[in-house]
Scaffold this motif. Sequence first.
Motif, PDB file in Angstrom:
ATOM      1  N   ASP A   3      68.280  31.558  63.321  1.00  0.00           N
ATOM      2  CA  ASP A   3      69.390  32.481  63.116  1.00  0.00           C
ATOM      3  C   ASP A   3      69.329  33.020  61.685  1.00  0.00           C
ATOM      4  OD1 ASP A   3      71.821  33.703  62.663  1.00  0.00           O
ATOM      5  OD2 ASP A   3      72.979  32.173  63.714  1.00  0.00           O
ATOM      6  N   ARG A   6      71.644  31.616  59.070  1.00  0.00           N
ATOM      7  CA  ARG A   6      71.299  30.280  58.596  1.00  0.00           C
ATOM      8  C   ARG A   6      70.138  30.319  57.607  1.00  0.00           C
ATOM      9  NH1 ARG A   6      70.536  26.470  63.671  1.00  0.00           N
ATOM     10  NH2 ARG A   6      68.529  26.621  62.687  1.00  0.00           N
ATOM     11  N   THR A   7      69.269  31.283  57.728  1.00  0.00           N
ATOM     12  CA  THR A   7      68.078  31.317  56.885  1.00  0.00           C
ATOM     13  C   THR A   7      68.206  32.252  55.689  1.00  0.00           C
ATOM     14  OG1 THR A   7      67.070  33.033  58.241  1.00  0.00           O
ATOM     15  CG2 THR A   7      66.573  30.745  58.822  1.00  0.00           C
ATOM     16  N   HIS A  76      64.174  13.832  52.168  1.00  0.00           N
ATOM     17  CA  HIS A  76      65.396  13.117  52.592  1.00  0.00           C
ATOM     18  C   HIS A  76      66.150  12.722  51.340  1.00  0.00           C
ATOM     19  CE1 HIS A  76      64.314  12.476  56.821  1.00  0.00           C
ATOM     20  NE2 HIS A  76      63.097  12.203  56.401  1.00  0.00           N
ATOM     21  N   TYR A  83      69.028  23.904  52.820  1.00  0.00           N
ATOM     22  CA  TYR A  83      68.129  23.211  53.737  1.00  0.00           C
ATOM     23  C   TYR A  83      68.792  22.022  54.429  1.00  0.00           C
ATOM     24  CZ  TYR A  83      64.332  26.063  51.984  1.00  0.00           C
ATOM     25  OH  TYR A  83      63.533  27.125  51.667  1.00  0.00           O
ATOM     26  N   ALA A  84      70.033  21.702  54.078  1.00  0.00           N
ATOM     27  CA  ALA A  84      70.704  20.509  54.604  1.00  0.00           C
ATOM     28  C   ALA A  84      70.741  20.492  56.131  1.00  0.00           C
ATOM     29  CB  ALA A  84      72.108  20.399  54.031  1.00  0.00           C
ATOM     30  N   GLU A  85      71.035  21.629  56.754  1.00  0.00           N
ATOM     31  CA  GLU A  85      71.144  21.647  58.214  1.00  0.00           C
ATOM     32  C   GLU A  85      69.793  21.469  58.908  1.00  0.00           C
ATOM     33  OE1 GLU A  85      71.741  25.729  60.117  1.00  0.00           O
ATOM     34  OE2 GLU A  85      72.290  26.083  58.026  1.00  0.00           O
ATOM     35  N   PHE A  86      68.703  21.605  58.180  1.00  0.00           N
ATOM     36  CA  PHE A  86      67.373  21.460  58.776  1.00  0.00           C
ATOM     37  C   PHE A  86      66.805  20.051  58.622  1.00  0.00           C
ATOM     38  CE2 PHE A  86      67.615  25.993  57.550  1.00  0.00           C
ATOM     39  CZ  PHE A  86      67.571  26.536  58.817  1.00  0.00           C
ATOM     40  N   TYR A  89      63.086  17.999  57.664  1.00  0.00           N
ATOM     41  CA  TYR A  89      62.153  19.101  57.892  1.00  0.00           C
ATOM     42  C   TYR A  89      60.883  18.781  57.119  1.00  0.00           C
ATOM     43  CZ  TYR A  89      63.652  20.588  53.267  1.00  0.00           C
ATOM     44  OH  TYR A  89      63.926  20.614  51.927  1.00  0.00           O
ATOM     45  N   ASN A 117      62.368  22.556  60.920  1.00  0.00           N
ATOM     46  CA  ASN A 117      62.557  21.267  61.584  1.00  0.00           C
ATOM     47  C   ASN A 117      62.230  21.343  63.076  1.00  0.00           C
ATOM     48  OD1 ASN A 117      64.705  22.776  62.472  1.00  0.00           O
ATOM     49  ND2 ASN A 117      66.262  21.236  62.059  1.00  0.00           N
TER      50      ASN A 117
END
Length: 150
Positions: A3, A6-7, A76, A83-86, A89, A117
Motif C-alpha cells: 500500500d 504505508r510505504t 529486531h 519500518y515497524a509494521e514490517f 523484515y 516482510n
Amino acid sequence: MADATRTSDLLKPHVDDDGKPFWDYAAAGELRIQACAECGELRFPPRPCCPHCQSFDSTWRRMSGKGRIWSYVLPHPPLLPAYAEFAPYNAIVVELADAPRIRLVGNLVSEAGAPPNSVDPARLRIGARVQVVFGEVGGQVLPQWVLERP
C-alpha cells in the motif's frame, strides 16, 4: 503490491548526478552498473572518476540480474519507525553473478513491489540464488530480489 500510504515514509535513495543513470535504468526494468570506458572496471556505487585508472569516462553495462545472497540481517526491532509494521523484515546484500566484486543492498521479496516482510525469514540463506525484480515502493522504482526457482 504494498500500500502506497504505508510505504511513503520508507527510505528512498538520494539520486545524485553520478547515480541518476542507475535509477533511470531501474525505472526501465534494467540492472546496469557503471563501468570505466577506459579500463573497463565496474564500479558501484557510481562515481565520477575510476578508482583504478582515474578516467572520467564511463558507460553503463547491463547485468544479468542474477546473484546470490552474500549477507543479510533481520532487524529486531526496526531501527526506523516507518519500518515497524514490517518487522521482522530482511535487508540483504547481493553479490552479482556477472560482477562478483559488486554487491547491492535490497530486500528479498515474494514478487516485485512486495513489502520487505513478504518472505518468511526462515527462507533466507547465505549463498541462495536470487534474481533482480523491479518494484515501485513509495513512488520510487527499486531493485528488489526474489529467490531463483530451480
